[in-house]
Design an enzyme around this catalytic site. Structure first.
Site, PDB file in Angstrom:
ATOM      1  N   SER A 269       0.826  -1.219   0.000  1.00  0.00           N
ATOM      2  CA  SER A 269       0.000   0.000   0.000  1.00  0.00           C
ATOM      3  C   SER A 269       0.858   1.267   0.000  1.00  0.00           C
ATOM      4  O   SER A 269       0.461   2.290  -0.567  1.00  0.00           O
ATOM      5  CB  SER A 269      -0.986   0.000   1.169  1.00  0.00           C
TER       6      SER A 269
ATOM      7  N   ARG B  94      22.989 -14.067   3.355  1.00  0.00           N
ATOM      8  CA  ARG B  94      22.316 -12.770   3.508  1.00  0.00           C
ATOM      9  C   ARG B  94      23.014 -11.699   2.661  1.00  0.00           C
ATOM     10  O   ARG B  94      22.381 -10.932   1.943  1.00  0.00           O
ATOM     11  CB  ARG B  94      22.338 -12.388   4.993  1.00  0.00           C
TER      12      ARG B  94
ATOM     13  N   MET C  27      10.588  -6.695   4.608  1.00  0.00           N
ATOM     14  CA  MET C  27      10.796  -7.359   5.896  1.00  0.00           C
ATOM     15  C   MET C  27      12.170  -8.011   5.998  1.00  0.00           C
ATOM     16  O   MET C  27      12.295  -9.177   6.363  1.00  0.00           O
ATOM     17  CB  MET C  27       9.692  -8.412   6.111  1.00  0.00           C
ATOM     18  N   ARG C  28      13.202  -7.243   5.644  1.00  0.00           N
ATOM     19  CA  ARG C  28      14.573  -7.735   5.767  1.00  0.00           C
ATOM     20  C   ARG C  28      15.405  -6.669   6.452  1.00  0.00           C
ATOM     21  O   ARG C  28      15.223  -5.473   6.187  1.00  0.00           O
ATOM     22  CB  ARG C  28      15.189  -7.986   4.376  1.00  0.00           C
TER      23      ARG C  28
ATOM     24  N   ASN D  94      13.088   4.295   4.946  1.00  0.00           N
ATOM     25  CA  ASN D  94      12.148   3.277   5.415  1.00  0.00           C
ATOM     26  C   ASN D  94      10.955   3.979   6.047  1.00  0.00           C
ATOM     27  O   ASN D  94      11.093   5.093   6.570  1.00  0.00           O
ATOM     28  CB  ASN D  94      12.815   2.374   6.457  1.00  0.00           C
TER      29      ASN D  94
ATOM     30  N   HIS E 274       8.030   3.376   9.010  1.00  0.00           N
ATOM     31  CA  HIS E 274       7.764   2.538  10.179  1.00  0.00           C
ATOM     32  C   HIS E 274       6.485   3.046  10.861  1.00  0.00           C
ATOM     33  O   HIS E 274       6.326   4.257  11.054  1.00  0.00           O
ATOM     34  CB  HIS E 274       8.948   2.602  11.149  1.00  0.00           C
TER      35      HIS E 274
ATOM     36  N   ASP F  41      15.478   0.505  12.560  1.00  0.00           N
ATOM     37  CA  ASP F  41      14.527   1.603  12.783  1.00  0.00           C
ATOM     38  C   ASP F  41      15.171   2.761  13.544  1.00  0.00           C
ATOM     39  O   ASP F  41      14.494   3.474  14.299  1.00  0.00           O
ATOM     40  CB  ASP F  41      13.278   1.103  13.543  1.00  0.00           C
TER      41      ASP F  41
ATOM     42  N   VAL G 174      -3.228   5.578   7.028  1.00  0.00           N
ATOM     43  CA  VAL G 174      -3.635   6.762   6.255  1.00  0.00           C
ATOM     44  C   VAL G 174      -2.499   7.800   6.292  1.00  0.00           C
ATOM     45  O   VAL G 174      -2.152   8.408   5.268  1.00  0.00           O
ATOM     46  CB  VAL G 174      -4.934   7.369   6.839  1.00  0.00           C
TER      47      VAL G 174
ATOM     48  N   GLU H  31       0.689   7.150   6.961  1.00  0.00           N
ATOM     49  CA  GLU H  31       1.867   6.610   6.260  1.00  0.00           C
ATOM     50  C   GLU H  31       1.824   7.009   4.790  1.00  0.00           C
ATOM     51  O   GLU H  31       2.831   7.396   4.198  1.00  0.00           O
ATOM     52  CB  GLU H  31       1.893   5.076   6.349  1.00  0.00           C
TER      53      GLU H  31
HETATM   54  C1  GRF Z   1       3.551  -0.570   6.854  1.00  0.00           C
HETATM   55  O1  GRF Z   1       2.802  -0.458   8.035  1.00  0.00           O
HETATM   56  C2  GRF Z   1       4.932  -0.015   7.045  1.00  0.00           C
HETATM   57  O2  GRF Z   1       4.975   1.070   7.916  1.00  0.00           O
HETATM   58  C3  GRF Z   1       5.673  -1.193   7.628  1.00  0.00           C
HETATM   59  O3  GRF Z   1       5.154  -2.309   6.961  1.00  0.00           O
HETATM   60  C4  GRF Z   1       3.834  -2.031   6.492  1.00  0.00           C
HETATM   61  C5  GRF Z   1       3.850  -2.255   5.028  1.00  0.00           C
HETATM   62  O4  GRF Z   1       2.580  -2.074   4.448  1.00  0.00           O
HETATM   63  N1  GRF Z   1       7.102  -1.033   7.474  1.00  0.00           N
HETATM   64  P1  GRF Z   1       2.439  -1.994   2.869  1.00  0.00           P
HETATM   65  O5  GRF Z   1       3.067  -3.255   2.302  1.00  0.00           O
HETATM   66  O6  GRF Z   1       3.122  -0.763   2.387  1.00  0.00           O
HETATM   67  O7  GRF Z   1       0.958  -1.965   2.647  1.00  0.00           O
END
Ligand code: GRF
Length: 216
Positions: free
Chosen positions: A14, A66, A91-92, A108, A110, A146, A173, A175
């Site tokens: 998203s 890695r 997610m890495r 990034n 968060h 982070d 919203v 983000e």
């Molecule tokens: C989001 O909440 C972002 O802040 C976190 O992972 C989620 C990813 O959501 N790092 P999307 O894949 O962008 O919908």
């Protein structure tokens, strides 16, 4: 600054969609050169394809190590002349190969007001802690999870009846507003890092396009 973005995803996408929309609507002057997922089933890959963006899947499970996986990611980004890397639900953990290939050029997003609640399930951590405000942070990526300098933060209230789902939706919203705003600021070049602080350099327009209180 080079306005070619590389977006790294692992799932839903998203925030990728928010960047695509901002570019399409003329709110963000940039090009997404490539979207790379480490998971073949990431829904965000469809978002990219629909938008006509090149996609790659570099599955970390098939890499020898890695570092090898990250070197491959860095190589593909460099091959497409990417200037800014945007992690969007990637997610890495990011290590030396990418940090060295893109110094101060990886962002990034968060779902918390960092430095509170780093790591996984940030929204639930915030709710369980009992905070009255939560939010989203866009920051530069460093070797600390982070933990890099903060570019943009946006705040939402936490209400008495909130659940993990409702507070997460409210944060999401914000983000989607924060990420294009942060990318726009970084690409403008009108900033520098002083210690931990990302400060705007004199004469640069405020990110929002509106004057800041106090006439900054
Ligand atoms: C989001 O909440 C972002 O802040 C976190 O992972 C989620 C990813 O959501 N790092 P999307 O894949 O962008 O919908």
């Amino acid at each position: 600054m080079n306005r070619r973005l590389g977006v790294l995803i692992s799932g839903r996408g998203s925030n990728l969609q928010a960047l695509v929309d901002a570019i399409r609507d003329g709110r963000l002057d940039a090009v997404i050169a490539v979207v790379i997922s480490n998971r073949p089933d990431a829904a965000g890959l469809q978002i990219a394809r629909r938008a006509g963006i090149e996609t790659l899947c570099l599955d970390h499970r098939t890499a020898a190590s890695r570092d090898d996986h990250e070197r491959a990611v860095a190589r593909e980004l460099r091959a497409r002349d990417v200037g800014l890397v945007c992690l969007a639900g990637y997610m890495r953990l990011i290590g030396a190969p990418l940090l060295e290939a893109f110094p101060q050029a990886i962002l990034n997003i968060h779902p918390s007001l960092l430095p509170s609640f780093p790591g996984m399930n940030a929204q639930r951590q915030a709710l369980e802690y009992g905070v009255k405000v939560a939010g989203a942070t866009v920051h530069f990526v460093t070797e600390e999870l982070d933990g890099g300098p903060i570019v943009v933060q946006r705040v939402v209230p936490v209400l008495d009846g909130d659940t993990d789902a409702t507070v997460s939706a409210r944060i999401l919203v914000e983000e989607h507003r924060a990420y294009p705003e942060a990318v726009r600021l970084v690409l403008s070049g009108g900033w520098r890092v002083e210690g931990r602080r990302v400060v705007r350099t004199a004469g640069d327009a405020p990110v929002s396009g509106r004057p800041l209180p106090g006439g900054n």
